[in-house]
Design an enzyme around this catalytic site. Structure first.
Site, PDB file in Angstrom:
ATOM      1  N   ASP A  96     -10.841  10.911  -5.821  1.00  0.00           N
ATOM      2  CA  ASP A  96     -10.086  12.087  -5.370  1.00  0.00           C
ATOM      3  C   ASP A  96     -10.510  13.335  -6.128  1.00  0.00           C
ATOM      4  O   ASP A  96     -10.526  13.369  -7.362  1.00  0.00           O
ATOM      5  CB  ASP A  96      -8.584  11.846  -5.556  1.00  0.00           C
ATOM      6  CG  ASP A  96      -8.086  10.691  -4.706  1.00  0.00           C
ATOM      7  OD1 ASP A  96      -8.251  10.755  -3.478  1.00  0.00           O
ATOM      8  OD2 ASP A  96      -7.558   9.717  -5.285  1.00  0.00           O
TER       9      ASP A  96
ATOM     10  N   ASP B 242     -11.948  14.832 -12.112  1.00  0.00           N
ATOM     11  CA  ASP B 242     -11.276  16.131 -12.072  1.00  0.00           C
ATOM     12  C   ASP B 242     -10.136  16.230 -13.076  1.00  0.00           C
ATOM     13  O   ASP B 242      -9.689  17.335 -13.386  1.00  0.00           O
ATOM     14  CB  ASP B 242     -10.728  16.395 -10.665  1.00  0.00           C
ATOM     15  CG  ASP B 242      -9.594  15.434 -10.315  1.00  0.00           C
ATOM     16  OD1 ASP B 242      -9.893  14.257 -10.047  1.00  0.00           O
ATOM     17  OD2 ASP B 242      -8.419  15.854 -10.322  1.00  0.00           O
TER      18      ASP B 242
ATOM     19  N   ASP C 245     -15.078   9.384 -10.225  1.00  0.00           N
ATOM     20  CA  ASP C 245     -13.734   9.254  -9.690  1.00  0.00           C
ATOM     21  C   ASP C 245     -13.852   9.502  -8.186  1.00  0.00           C
ATOM     22  O   ASP C 245     -14.911   9.920  -7.705  1.00  0.00           O
ATOM     23  CB  ASP C 245     -12.822  10.274 -10.374  1.00  0.00           C
ATOM     24  CG  ASP C 245     -11.388  10.208  -9.889  1.00  0.00           C
ATOM     25  OD1 ASP C 245     -10.931   9.112  -9.521  1.00  0.00           O
ATOM     26  OD2 ASP C 245     -10.722  11.264  -9.862  1.00  0.00           O
TER      27      ASP C 245
ATOM     28  N   ILE D  19       7.567  12.522  -6.010  1.00  0.00           N
ATOM     29  CA  ILE D  19       6.112  12.709  -5.904  1.00  0.00           C
ATOM     30  C   ILE D  19       5.404  11.363  -6.060  1.00  0.00           C
ATOM     31  O   ILE D  19       4.444  11.059  -5.340  1.00  0.00           O
ATOM     32  CB  ILE D  19       5.617  13.704  -6.965  1.00  0.00           C
ATOM     33  CG1 ILE D  19       6.135  15.127  -6.674  1.00  0.00           C
ATOM     34  CG2 ILE D  19       4.093  13.690  -7.059  1.00  0.00           C
ATOM     35  CD1 ILE D  19       5.494  15.810  -5.487  1.00  0.00           C
ATOM     36  N   ARG D  20       5.873  10.548  -7.000  1.00  0.00           N
ATOM     37  CA  ARG D  20       5.267   9.231  -7.197  1.00  0.00           C
ATOM     38  C   ARG D  20       5.420   8.362  -5.946  1.00  0.00           C
ATOM     39  O   ARG D  20       4.488   7.649  -5.566  1.00  0.00           O
ATOM     40  CB  ARG D  20       5.905   8.538  -8.403  1.00  0.00           C
ATOM     41  CG  ARG D  20       5.222   7.220  -8.760  1.00  0.00           C
ATOM     42  CD  ARG D  20       5.848   6.551  -9.963  1.00  0.00           C
ATOM     43  NE  ARG D  20       7.208   6.108  -9.685  1.00  0.00           N
ATOM     44  CZ  ARG D  20       8.274   6.552 -10.318  1.00  0.00           C
ATOM     45  NH1 ARG D  20       8.141   7.448 -11.301  1.00  0.00           N
ATOM     46  NH2 ARG D  20       9.481   6.112 -10.017  1.00  0.00           N
ATOM     47  N   ASP D  21       6.572   8.448  -5.296  1.00  0.00           N
ATOM     48  CA  ASP D  21       6.788   7.672  -4.079  1.00  0.00           C
ATOM     49  C   ASP D  21       5.796   8.057  -2.980  1.00  0.00           C
ATOM     50  O   ASP D  21       5.357   7.203  -2.201  1.00  0.00           O
ATOM     51  CB  ASP D  21       8.216   7.870  -3.559  1.00  0.00           C
ATOM     52  CG  ASP D  21       9.248   7.099  -4.375  1.00  0.00           C
ATOM     53  OD1 ASP D  21       8.839   6.270  -5.213  1.00  0.00           O
ATOM     54  OD2 ASP D  21      10.460   7.330  -4.168  1.00  0.00           O
ATOM     55  N   VAL D  22       5.463   9.328  -2.913  1.00  0.00           N
ATOM     56  CA  VAL D  22       4.506   9.786  -1.901  1.00  0.00           C
ATOM     57  C   VAL D  22       3.181   9.043  -2.053  1.00  0.00           C
ATOM     58  O   VAL D  22       2.538   8.678  -1.063  1.00  0.00           O
ATOM     59  CB  VAL D  22       4.280  11.308  -2.017  1.00  0.00           C
ATOM     60  CG1 VAL D  22       3.174  11.766  -1.064  1.00  0.00           C
ATOM     61  CG2 VAL D  22       5.570  12.067  -1.737  1.00  0.00           C
ATOM     62  N   HIS D  23       2.787   8.783  -3.308  1.00  0.00           N
ATOM     63  CA  HIS D  23       1.531   8.089  -3.579  1.00  0.00           C
ATOM     64  C   HIS D  23       1.718   6.575  -3.553  1.00  0.00           C
ATOM     65  O   HIS D  23       1.025   5.862  -2.822  1.00  0.00           O
ATOM     66  CB  HIS D  23       0.980   8.517  -4.942  1.00  0.00           C
ATOM     67  CG  HIS D  23       0.601   9.961  -5.010  1.00  0.00           C
ATOM     68  ND1 HIS D  23      -0.660  10.422  -4.702  1.00  0.00           N
ATOM     69  CD2 HIS D  23       1.307  11.065  -5.365  1.00  0.00           C
ATOM     70  CE1 HIS D  23      -0.711  11.725  -4.851  1.00  0.00           C
ATOM     71  NE2 HIS D  23       0.474  12.145  -5.262  1.00  0.00           N
TER      72      HIS D  23
ATOM     73  N   LYS E 117       9.731  14.058 -10.085  1.00  0.00           N
ATOM     74  CA  LYS E 117       8.616  13.197 -10.501  1.00  0.00           C
ATOM     75  C   LYS E 117       8.602  11.893  -9.717  1.00  0.00           C
ATOM     76  O   LYS E 117       7.543  11.431  -9.254  1.00  0.00           O
ATOM     77  CB  LYS E 117       8.738  12.916 -12.003  1.00  0.00           C
ATOM     78  CG  LYS E 117       7.646  12.039 -12.570  1.00  0.00           C
ATOM     79  CD  LYS E 117       7.884  11.803 -14.057  1.00  0.00           C
ATOM     80  CE  LYS E 117       6.862  10.856 -14.648  1.00  0.00           C
ATOM     81  NZ  LYS E 117       7.119  10.591 -16.098  1.00  0.00           N
TER      82      LYS E 117
END
Length: 504
Positions: free
Chosen positions: A59, A344, A57, A209-213, A206
Protein backbone atom coordinates in the site's frame (compact mmCIF):
# COMPACT_ATOMS: atom_id res chain seq x y z
CA UNK A 1 20.92 46.24 2.61
CA UNK A 2 23.15 46.43 -0.50
CA UNK A 3 26.26 46.94 1.61
CA UNK A 4 25.41 43.92 3.71
CA UNK A 5 25.12 41.85 0.54
CA UNK A 6 28.52 43.00 -0.72
CA UNK A 7 30.15 42.21 2.60
CA UNK A 8 28.62 38.72 2.74
CA UNK A 9 27.42 39.82 6.18
CA UNK A 10 24.46 37.45 6.24
CA UNK A 11 24.06 33.79 5.23
CA UNK A 12 23.38 33.29 1.49
CA UNK A 13 19.91 32.24 0.44
CA UNK A 14 20.02 28.46 -0.13
CA UNK A 15 18.63 28.53 -3.67
CA UNK A 16 20.01 26.37 -6.45
CA UNK A 17 21.93 28.28 -9.13
CA UNK A 18 21.71 27.41 -12.85
CA UNK A 19 23.98 24.46 -13.71
CA UNK A 20 27.37 25.24 -15.18
CA UNK A 21 27.43 22.14 -17.37
CA UNK A 22 24.86 20.60 -19.68
CA UNK A 23 22.96 17.67 -18.20
CA UNK A 24 22.15 14.79 -20.49
CA UNK A 25 18.80 13.93 -18.90
CA UNK A 26 16.13 15.54 -21.11
CA UNK A 27 14.29 16.95 -18.14
CA UNK A 28 17.06 18.03 -15.80
CA UNK A 29 16.53 16.85 -12.26
CA UNK A 30 17.67 20.19 -10.91
CA UNK A 31 17.55 23.25 -13.16
CA UNK A 32 17.82 26.89 -12.22
CA UNK A 33 15.84 27.43 -9.05
CA UNK A 34 13.72 24.34 -9.68
CA UNK A 35 13.94 20.81 -8.32
CA UNK A 36 12.49 17.97 -10.36
CA UNK A 37 9.88 16.04 -8.32
CA UNK A 38 11.16 12.79 -9.85
CA UNK A 39 14.52 13.07 -8.10
CA UNK A 40 15.60 10.55 -5.45
CA UNK A 41 16.98 12.35 -2.39
CA UNK A 42 19.64 10.91 -0.08
CA UNK A 43 19.94 11.17 3.69
CA UNK A 44 22.80 8.69 3.71
CA UNK A 45 25.27 7.76 1.00
CA UNK A 46 24.11 4.63 -0.81
CA UNK A 47 25.10 2.91 -4.04
CA UNK A 48 22.64 0.81 -6.02
CA UNK A 49 25.69 -1.13 -7.17
CA UNK A 50 25.70 -2.81 -3.73
CA UNK A 51 22.00 -3.75 -3.75
CA UNK A 52 21.22 -7.35 -4.71
CA UNK A 53 17.73 -7.72 -3.22
CA UNK A 54 14.83 -5.27 -3.43
CA UNK A 55 11.91 -5.47 -1.00
CA UNK A 56 8.59 -3.65 -1.14
CA UNK A 57 5.59 -2.80 0.96
CA UNK A 58 2.32 -2.86 -1.02
CA UNK A 59 0.00 0.00 0.00
CA UNK A 60 1.29 3.41 -1.12
CA UNK A 61 4.52 1.81 -2.31
CA UNK A 62 3.54 -0.39 -5.26
CA UNK A 63 -0.16 0.50 -5.16
CA UNK A 64 -1.06 4.19 -5.10
CA UNK A 65 -4.61 5.20 -4.28
CA UNK A 66 -6.85 8.02 -5.41
CA UNK A 67 -8.52 10.40 -2.99
CA UNK A 68 -11.70 8.36 -3.33
CA UNK A 69 -10.18 5.85 -0.89
CA UNK A 70 -9.85 8.40 1.93
CA UNK A 71 -13.44 9.47 1.39
CA UNK A 72 -14.49 5.82 1.55
CA UNK A 73 -12.58 5.18 4.81
CA UNK A 74 -13.98 8.35 6.40
CA UNK A 75 -17.58 7.57 5.45
CA UNK A 76 -17.48 3.95 6.61
CA UNK A 77 -15.77 4.80 9.92
CA UNK A 78 -18.21 7.69 10.55
CA UNK A 79 -21.16 5.35 10.02
CA UNK A 80 -19.60 2.72 12.33
CA UNK A 81 -19.38 5.36 15.07
CA UNK A 82 -23.10 6.04 14.65
CA UNK A 83 -24.35 2.47 14.33
CA UNK A 84 -21.94 0.57 16.59
CA UNK A 85 -20.86 3.17 19.16
CA UNK A 86 -24.18 5.08 19.25
CA UNK A 87 -22.74 8.47 18.32
CA UNK A 88 -25.24 11.20 17.29
CA UNK A 89 -26.98 10.79 13.93
CA UNK A 90 -26.07 14.39 13.12
CA UNK A 91 -22.50 13.30 12.35
CA UNK A 92 -23.68 12.04 8.96
CA UNK A 93 -23.70 15.66 7.78
CA UNK A 94 -19.90 15.73 7.95
CA UNK A 95 -18.03 14.83 4.79
CA UNK A 96 -14.34 14.09 4.31
CA UNK A 97 -12.22 17.25 3.92
CA UNK A 98 -9.35 16.29 1.59
CA UNK A 99 -7.05 19.21 2.38
CA UNK A 100 -7.64 19.55 6.11
CA UNK A 101 -4.84 17.49 7.67
CA UNK A 102 -1.31 16.50 6.71
CA UNK A 103 0.64 13.43 7.69
CA UNK A 104 2.96 13.52 10.72
CA UNK A 105 0.70 15.53 13.03
CA UNK A 106 0.43 14.81 16.76
CA UNK A 107 -2.86 14.40 18.61
CA UNK A 108 -3.14 15.11 22.31
CA UNK A 109 -5.55 12.39 23.40
CA UNK A 110 -6.33 14.00 26.75
CA UNK A 111 -7.00 17.48 25.37
CA UNK A 112 -8.42 16.48 21.97
CA UNK A 113 -5.99 18.76 20.14
CA UNK A 114 -4.39 18.15 16.73
CA UNK A 115 -1.09 19.94 16.15
CA UNK A 116 2.24 20.03 14.35
CA UNK A 117 5.43 19.62 16.37
CA UNK A 118 8.97 20.31 15.23
CA UNK A 119 12.10 18.21 15.58
CA UNK A 120 12.86 19.81 18.96
CA UNK A 121 9.42 19.01 20.44
CA UNK A 122 8.11 22.57 20.04
CA UNK A 123 4.55 23.21 18.93
CA UNK A 124 4.19 25.34 15.84
CA UNK A 125 1.79 28.04 16.99
CA UNK A 126 -1.07 28.53 14.59
CA UNK A 127 -1.28 24.80 13.86
CA UNK A 128 -3.15 23.67 16.99
CA UNK A 129 -6.74 22.67 16.21
CA UNK A 130 -9.64 21.71 18.42
CA UNK A 131 -12.19 20.25 16.08
CA UNK A 132 -12.07 22.18 12.83
CA UNK A 133 -11.00 25.49 14.35
CA UNK A 134 -7.60 26.83 15.45
CA UNK A 135 -6.86 27.34 19.14
CA UNK A 136 -5.56 30.85 19.98
CA UNK A 137 -1.82 30.96 20.65
CA UNK A 138 -2.35 32.37 24.15
CA UNK A 139 -4.55 29.44 25.09
CA UNK A 140 -2.01 26.93 23.75
CA UNK A 141 0.81 28.55 25.72
CA UNK A 142 -1.31 28.52 28.87
CA UNK A 143 -2.27 24.85 28.50
CA UNK A 144 1.28 23.61 27.90
CA UNK A 145 3.05 26.26 29.98
CA UNK A 146 4.87 27.31 26.83
CA UNK A 147 5.29 25.59 23.48
CA UNK A 148 7.52 22.66 24.41
CA UNK A 149 6.19 19.10 24.70
CA UNK A 150 8.19 17.09 27.28
CA UNK A 151 9.63 13.77 26.20
CA UNK A 152 7.65 11.86 28.85
CA UNK A 153 4.30 12.68 27.20
CA UNK A 154 5.41 12.34 23.58
CA UNK A 155 4.30 9.34 21.56
CA UNK A 156 6.29 6.12 21.83
CA UNK A 157 8.84 4.84 19.31
CA UNK A 158 6.14 3.87 16.79
CA UNK A 159 4.14 7.08 17.26
CA UNK A 160 1.50 5.46 19.48
CA UNK A 161 -0.07 6.87 22.64
CA UNK A 162 0.67 3.94 24.93
CA UNK A 163 1.88 3.39 28.51
CA UNK A 164 0.36 6.63 29.73
CA UNK A 165 1.73 8.79 26.90
CA UNK A 166 -0.85 11.35 25.87
CA UNK A 167 0.44 12.10 22.36
CA UNK A 168 -0.32 10.04 19.27
CA UNK A 169 1.56 10.72 16.03
CA UNK A 170 -0.20 9.98 12.74
CA UNK A 171 2.49 8.73 10.34
CA UNK A 172 0.43 6.58 7.96
CA UNK A 173 -1.15 8.00 4.80
CA UNK A 174 -4.24 5.97 5.75
CA UNK A 175 -4.41 8.10 8.93
CA UNK A 176 -5.58 11.23 7.06
CA UNK A 177 -9.26 10.15 7.24
CA UNK A 178 -8.79 9.27 10.93
CA UNK A 179 -7.46 12.74 11.80
CA UNK A 180 -10.29 14.36 9.85
CA UNK A 181 -12.93 12.19 11.53
CA UNK A 182 -11.55 12.99 15.00
CA UNK A 183 -11.69 16.68 14.18
CA UNK A 184 -15.23 16.48 12.78
CA UNK A 185 -16.62 14.63 15.82
CA UNK A 186 -14.88 17.08 18.16
CA UNK A 187 -16.39 19.92 16.12
CA UNK A 188 -19.90 18.43 16.40
CA UNK A 189 -19.67 17.99 20.18
CA UNK A 190 -18.43 21.55 20.70
CA UNK A 191 -21.06 23.08 18.40
CA UNK A 192 -23.82 21.33 20.31
CA UNK A 193 -22.31 21.89 23.78
CA UNK A 194 -22.12 18.14 24.41
CA UNK A 195 -19.91 17.10 27.30
CA UNK A 196 -17.69 14.18 26.31
CA UNK A 197 -14.56 12.33 27.35
CA UNK A 198 -11.76 12.93 24.78
CA UNK A 199 -10.04 9.62 25.61
CA UNK A 200 -13.21 7.66 24.81
CA UNK A 201 -13.64 9.57 21.56
CA UNK A 202 -10.08 8.82 20.47
CA UNK A 203 -10.44 5.10 21.24
CA UNK A 204 -13.81 4.84 19.50
CA UNK A 205 -12.56 6.53 16.34
CA UNK A 206 -9.44 4.36 16.41
CA UNK A 207 -11.58 1.24 16.69
CA UNK A 208 -13.91 2.38 13.91
CA UNK A 209 -10.97 2.98 11.57
CA UNK A 210 -9.51 -0.41 12.51
CA UNK A 211 -12.83 -2.08 11.70
CA UNK A 212 -12.74 -0.58 8.22
CA UNK A 213 -9.49 -2.48 7.61
CA UNK A 214 -9.71 -5.58 9.82
CA UNK A 215 -13.27 -6.52 8.86
CA UNK A 216 -12.40 -6.24 5.18
CA UNK A 217 -14.91 -3.48 4.38
CA UNK A 218 -12.32 -1.31 2.63
CA UNK A 219 -10.72 -4.27 0.87
CA UNK A 220 -14.01 -5.45 -0.63
CA UNK A 221 -14.91 -1.94 -1.81
CA UNK A 222 -11.56 -1.46 -3.56
CA UNK A 223 -11.66 -4.91 -5.15
CA UNK A 224 -15.16 -4.19 -6.49
CA UNK A 225 -14.09 -0.96 -8.28
CA UNK A 226 -10.34 -1.12 -8.58
CA UNK A 227 -10.04 1.40 -11.41
CA UNK A 228 -11.64 4.03 -9.19
CA UNK A 229 -9.20 3.54 -6.34
CA UNK A 230 -5.78 2.51 -7.77
CA UNK A 231 -3.69 4.82 -9.94
CA UNK A 232 -0.12 4.97 -11.37
CA UNK A 233 -0.07 1.19 -11.79
CA UNK A 234 1.95 1.20 -15.00
CA UNK A 235 4.86 2.99 -13.28
CA UNK A 236 5.18 0.36 -10.55
CA UNK A 237 5.02 -2.34 -13.22
CA UNK A 238 7.86 -0.69 -15.15
CA UNK A 239 10.09 -0.60 -12.04
CA UNK A 240 9.48 -4.28 -11.26
CA UNK A 241 10.15 -5.29 -14.87
CA UNK A 242 13.39 -3.30 -14.91
CA UNK A 243 14.68 -4.91 -11.71
CA UNK A 244 13.66 -8.38 -12.87
CA UNK A 245 15.34 -7.94 -16.26
CA UNK A 246 18.58 -7.02 -14.51
CA UNK A 247 18.48 -10.16 -12.40
CA UNK A 248 17.64 -8.60 -9.04
CA UNK A 249 15.83 -10.64 -6.42
CA UNK A 250 12.58 -9.14 -5.16
CA UNK A 251 10.19 -9.75 -2.28
CA UNK A 252 6.95 -8.31 -0.96
CA UNK A 253 6.09 -7.90 2.74
CA UNK A 254 2.71 -6.31 3.39
CA UNK A 255 0.10 -6.15 6.14
CA UNK A 256 -2.71 -6.44 3.61
CA UNK A 257 -4.50 -9.78 2.98
CA UNK A 258 -3.75 -11.94 -0.06
CA UNK A 259 -7.05 -11.48 -1.93
CA UNK A 260 -6.68 -7.71 -1.76
CA UNK A 261 -3.03 -7.74 -2.84
CA UNK A 262 -3.69 -10.29 -5.58
CA UNK A 263 -6.52 -8.20 -7.04
CA UNK A 264 -4.42 -5.05 -6.96
CA UNK A 265 -1.21 -6.57 -8.31
CA UNK A 266 -3.14 -8.37 -11.06
CA UNK A 267 -4.49 -4.95 -12.07
CA UNK A 268 -1.08 -3.24 -11.84
CA UNK A 269 1.16 -5.96 -13.29
CA UNK A 270 -0.99 -8.80 -14.63
CA UNK A 271 -2.14 -12.22 -13.49
CA UNK A 272 1.46 -13.47 -13.52
CA UNK A 273 2.66 -10.85 -11.02
CA UNK A 274 3.97 -13.50 -8.61
CA UNK A 275 6.56 -14.55 -11.18
CA UNK A 276 8.41 -11.28 -10.48
CA UNK A 277 8.82 -11.95 -6.74
CA UNK A 278 11.03 -14.51 -5.06
CA UNK A 279 9.05 -14.26 -1.78
CA UNK A 280 5.56 -12.90 -1.05
CA UNK A 281 4.39 -12.38 2.55
CA UNK A 282 0.90 -11.06 3.39
CA UNK A 283 -0.74 -10.08 6.68
CA UNK A 284 2.76 -9.70 8.11
CA UNK A 285 1.63 -7.58 11.06
CA UNK A 286 4.41 -5.00 10.76
CA UNK A 287 6.07 -3.62 12.85
CA UNK A 288 5.62 -6.74 15.00
CA UNK A 289 6.98 -8.77 12.09
CA UNK A 290 10.40 -7.17 12.62
CA UNK A 291 10.58 -7.86 16.37
CA UNK A 292 8.45 -10.85 17.40
CA UNK A 293 10.35 -14.12 16.93
CA UNK A 294 7.38 -16.29 17.94
CA UNK A 295 5.10 -16.18 14.90
CA UNK A 296 5.91 -18.86 12.29
CA UNK A 297 5.18 -18.54 8.59
CA UNK A 298 2.06 -20.20 7.25
CA UNK A 299 1.45 -21.04 3.61
CA UNK A 300 -1.72 -19.75 1.94
CA UNK A 301 -3.35 -21.41 -1.08
CA UNK A 302 -4.60 -19.45 -4.08
CA UNK A 303 -8.11 -19.76 -2.63
CA UNK A 304 -7.06 -18.39 0.73
CA UNK A 305 -6.94 -21.65 2.69
CA UNK A 306 -4.29 -21.86 5.43
CA UNK A 307 -2.02 -24.92 5.39
CA UNK A 308 -0.60 -26.49 8.54
CA UNK A 309 2.78 -27.82 7.30
CA UNK A 310 6.04 -26.53 8.78
CA UNK A 311 7.86 -24.06 6.52
CA UNK A 312 11.45 -25.12 5.75
CA UNK A 313 12.00 -22.73 2.84
CA UNK A 314 10.29 -19.77 1.20
CA UNK A 315 9.53 -20.81 -2.39
CA UNK A 316 8.94 -18.56 -5.36
CA UNK A 317 5.32 -18.50 -6.49
CA UNK A 318 3.97 -19.39 -3.04
CA UNK A 319 2.13 -17.06 -0.67
CA UNK A 320 3.05 -16.92 3.02
CA UNK A 321 1.23 -15.29 5.93
CA UNK A 322 2.56 -13.72 9.15
CA UNK A 323 5.98 -15.07 10.16
CA UNK A 324 8.80 -12.89 11.45
CA UNK A 325 11.92 -11.26 10.10
CA UNK A 326 14.34 -13.47 12.05
CA UNK A 327 12.92 -16.58 10.38
CA UNK A 328 12.88 -14.73 7.06
CA UNK A 329 16.61 -13.96 7.40
CA UNK A 330 17.39 -17.55 8.35
CA UNK A 331 15.50 -19.02 5.39
CA UNK A 332 16.71 -16.56 2.75
CA UNK A 333 20.12 -15.40 3.97
CA UNK A 334 19.22 -11.90 2.79
CA UNK A 335 21.06 -9.85 5.38
CA UNK A 336 22.62 -6.45 5.76
CA UNK A 337 23.24 -3.64 3.30
CA UNK A 338 22.73 -5.72 0.15
CA UNK A 339 18.96 -5.47 0.84
CA UNK A 340 16.97 -2.31 0.05
CA UNK A 341 13.39 -2.16 1.34
CA UNK A 342 10.83 0.45 0.29
CA UNK A 343 7.82 1.54 2.33
CA UNK A 344 5.68 4.58 3.06
CA UNK A 345 5.44 4.25 6.87
CA UNK A 346 8.62 5.53 8.49
CA UNK A 347 8.07 3.61 11.73
CA UNK A 348 6.28 0.40 10.74
CA UNK A 349 8.21 -0.15 7.50
CA UNK A 350 11.67 1.33 7.98
CA UNK A 351 12.75 2.08 11.55
CA UNK A 352 13.51 -1.43 12.80
CA UNK A 353 15.11 -2.46 9.53
CA UNK A 354 17.71 0.29 9.62
CA UNK A 355 18.30 0.33 13.39
CA UNK A 356 18.32 -3.39 14.17
CA UNK A 357 18.96 -5.28 10.96
CA UNK A 358 21.18 -3.08 8.79
CA UNK A 359 19.03 -3.13 5.67
CA UNK A 360 19.08 -0.06 3.44
CA UNK A 361 15.76 1.74 3.40
CA UNK A 362 13.82 3.86 0.93
CA UNK A 363 10.85 5.98 2.00
CA UNK A 364 8.00 6.63 -0.41
CA UNK A 365 6.57 10.09 0.32
CA UNK A 366 3.78 10.86 -2.20
CA UNK A 367 3.29 14.35 -0.71
CA UNK A 368 6.81 15.26 -1.85
CA UNK A 369 5.72 15.82 -5.46
CA UNK A 370 3.17 18.48 -4.56
CA UNK A 371 5.47 20.25 -2.10
CA UNK A 372 8.34 20.46 -4.60
CA UNK A 373 6.05 21.91 -7.26
CA UNK A 374 4.98 24.59 -4.78
CA UNK A 375 8.59 25.35 -3.83
CA UNK A 376 9.41 25.78 -7.53
CA UNK A 377 6.90 28.59 -8.00
CA UNK A 378 8.23 32.11 -8.43
CA UNK A 379 5.98 33.43 -5.66
CA UNK A 380 7.36 30.96 -3.12
CA UNK A 381 10.98 31.53 -4.17
CA UNK A 382 10.62 35.30 -3.88
CA UNK A 383 9.00 35.08 -0.46
CA UNK A 384 11.60 32.67 0.91
CA UNK A 385 14.42 34.79 -0.52
CA UNK A 386 13.17 37.88 1.27
CA UNK A 387 12.39 35.95 4.46
CA UNK A 388 15.96 34.62 4.56
CA UNK A 389 17.25 38.11 3.86
CA UNK A 390 15.21 39.55 6.71
CA UNK A 391 16.51 36.90 9.10
CA UNK A 392 20.07 37.71 8.10
CA UNK A 393 19.54 41.45 8.44
CA UNK A 394 17.99 41.07 11.90
CA UNK A 395 20.84 38.81 13.01
CA UNK A 396 23.51 41.28 11.89
CA UNK A 397 21.84 44.54 12.89
CA UNK A 398 20.57 43.57 16.35
CA UNK A 399 23.93 44.53 17.86
CA UNK A 400 23.22 48.21 17.19
CA UNK A 401 21.48 49.74 20.20
CA UNK A 402 20.81 53.30 18.98
CA UNK A 403 17.11 54.18 18.72
CA UNK A 404 17.06 54.46 14.93
CA UNK A 405 18.63 51.02 14.41
CA UNK A 406 16.38 49.40 17.01
CA UNK A 407 13.33 50.89 15.31
CA UNK A 408 14.37 49.43 11.95
CA UNK A 409 15.10 46.02 13.45
CA UNK A 410 11.71 46.05 15.20
CA UNK A 411 10.03 46.69 11.85
CA UNK A 412 11.97 43.84 10.25
CA UNK A 413 10.96 41.52 13.09
CA UNK A 414 7.29 42.43 12.63
CA UNK A 415 7.53 41.89 8.89
CA UNK A 416 9.24 38.51 9.39
CA UNK A 417 6.59 37.39 11.88
CA UNK A 418 3.84 38.43 9.45
CA UNK A 419 5.46 36.54 6.56
CA UNK A 420 6.04 33.22 8.33
CA UNK A 421 2.36 32.18 8.43
CA UNK A 422 2.14 33.00 4.73
CA UNK A 423 4.86 30.46 3.95
CA UNK A 424 2.81 27.88 5.85
CA UNK A 425 -0.28 28.62 3.78
CA UNK A 426 1.49 27.76 0.52
CA UNK A 427 1.28 24.09 1.48
CA UNK A 428 -1.72 23.66 3.76
CA UNK A 429 -3.80 26.44 5.30
CA UNK A 430 -4.12 24.64 8.63
CA UNK A 431 -0.80 22.87 9.18
CA UNK A 432 1.65 23.93 6.47
CA UNK A 433 4.42 21.78 5.05
CA UNK A 434 4.96 18.13 5.95
CA UNK A 435 8.68 18.83 6.27
CA UNK A 436 9.02 22.27 7.90
CA UNK A 437 7.74 24.15 10.92
CA UNK A 438 8.84 27.58 9.75
CA UNK A 439 12.65 27.34 9.96
CA UNK A 440 13.02 23.99 11.72
CA UNK A 441 12.41 20.49 10.37
CA UNK A 442 9.18 18.88 11.55
CA UNK A 443 9.19 15.91 13.88
CA UNK A 444 8.20 13.86 10.82
CA UNK A 445 11.13 15.22 8.82
CA UNK A 446 13.64 14.41 11.55
CA UNK A 447 12.40 10.81 11.75
CA UNK A 448 12.52 10.54 7.97
CA UNK A 449 16.17 11.62 7.92
CA UNK A 450 17.02 9.10 10.64
CA UNK A 451 15.27 6.00 9.31
CA UNK A 452 15.43 6.37 5.50
CA UNK A 453 18.66 6.21 3.50
CA UNK A 454 16.85 7.63 0.47
CA UNK A 455 13.38 9.06 -0.11
CA UNK A 456 11.28 9.88 -3.15
CA UNK A 457 7.75 10.77 -4.27
CA UNK A 458 7.05 7.36 -5.82
CA UNK A 459 8.77 4.12 -6.69
CA UNK A 460 8.76 5.25 -10.34
CA UNK A 461 11.64 7.63 -9.56
CA UNK A 462 13.91 4.58 -9.81
CA UNK A 463 13.30 4.58 -13.56
CA UNK A 464 15.48 7.69 -13.87
CA UNK A 465 18.61 5.98 -12.55
CA UNK A 466 20.70 3.03 -13.61
CA UNK A 467 21.53 0.40 -11.02
CA UNK A 468 25.15 1.54 -10.72
CA UNK A 469 24.14 4.95 -9.38
CA UNK A 470 25.44 6.24 -6.05
CA UNK A 471 23.26 8.65 -4.08
CA UNK A 472 25.12 11.32 -2.13
CA UNK A 473 23.48 13.46 0.54
CA UNK A 474 24.07 17.15 0.03
CA UNK A 475 26.62 18.31 2.57
CA UNK A 476 24.73 20.96 4.48
CA UNK A 477 27.02 23.06 6.68
CA UNK A 478 26.61 22.61 10.40
CA UNK A 479 25.91 25.81 12.28
CA UNK A 480 29.58 26.25 13.22
CA UNK A 481 30.87 25.53 9.70
CA UNK A 482 31.41 27.90 6.79
CA UNK A 483 28.53 27.99 4.32
CA UNK A 484 30.84 28.85 1.42
CA UNK A 485 31.91 25.36 0.39
CA UNK A 486 32.35 23.86 -3.09
CA UNK A 487 29.55 21.40 -2.30
CA UNK A 488 27.10 24.30 -2.54
CA UNK A 489 28.25 25.38 -5.96
CA UNK A 490 26.08 24.84 -9.00
CA UNK A 491 28.48 22.23 -10.38
CA UNK A 492 28.07 20.06 -7.34
CA UNK A 493 24.31 20.45 -7.43
CA UNK A 494 24.23 19.47 -11.08
CA UNK A 495 26.17 16.29 -10.40
CA UNK A 496 23.37 15.10 -8.12
CA UNK A 497 21.09 14.75 -11.13
CA UNK A 498 20.92 11.34 -12.78
CA UNK A 499 22.17 10.90 -16.32
CA UNK A 500 20.08 9.94 -19.34
CA UNK A 501 20.18 6.14 -19.10
CA UNK A 502 20.28 5.71 -22.87
CA UNK A 503 23.70 7.36 -22.90
CA UNK A 504 25.27 5.77 -19.84
Amino acid sequence: FASLLKQDAWPPVPLLEPPVRQLSLPEQMISGNSVNPDTIFANNEMSLRDIEIYGFDYDYTLAFYSRHLHTLIFNIARDILITKHRYPEGLRKYEYIPDFAVRGLHYDVQKALLMKIDAFHYIQLGTVYRGLHPVPDEEVIAMYEGCHIPLEIMSDFYGKSSHGLSMKQFMDIFSLPEMTLLSCVNDFFMKHNIDYEPVHLYKDVKEAIRDVHVKGIMYRAVEADIEKYICYGEQSHAVLKKLSALGKKMFLITNSPFDFVNRGMSYIVGEDWRDLFDVVIVQADKPGFFNDRRKPFRRVTDKGALLWDRIHRLDKGQIYKQGNLYEFLRLTGWRGSKVLYFGDHIYSDLADLTLKHGWRTGAIIPELRKEIKIMNTEEYVQMMTWLQALSGLIEQMQVHRDPASEAVVDEWIKEREAMRPQTKNFFNAQFGSLFRTYHNPTYFSRRLSRFADIYMASISCLLNYDLQHTFFPRRTPLQHESPFWPEHSSAAVSSAAPQDQSRV
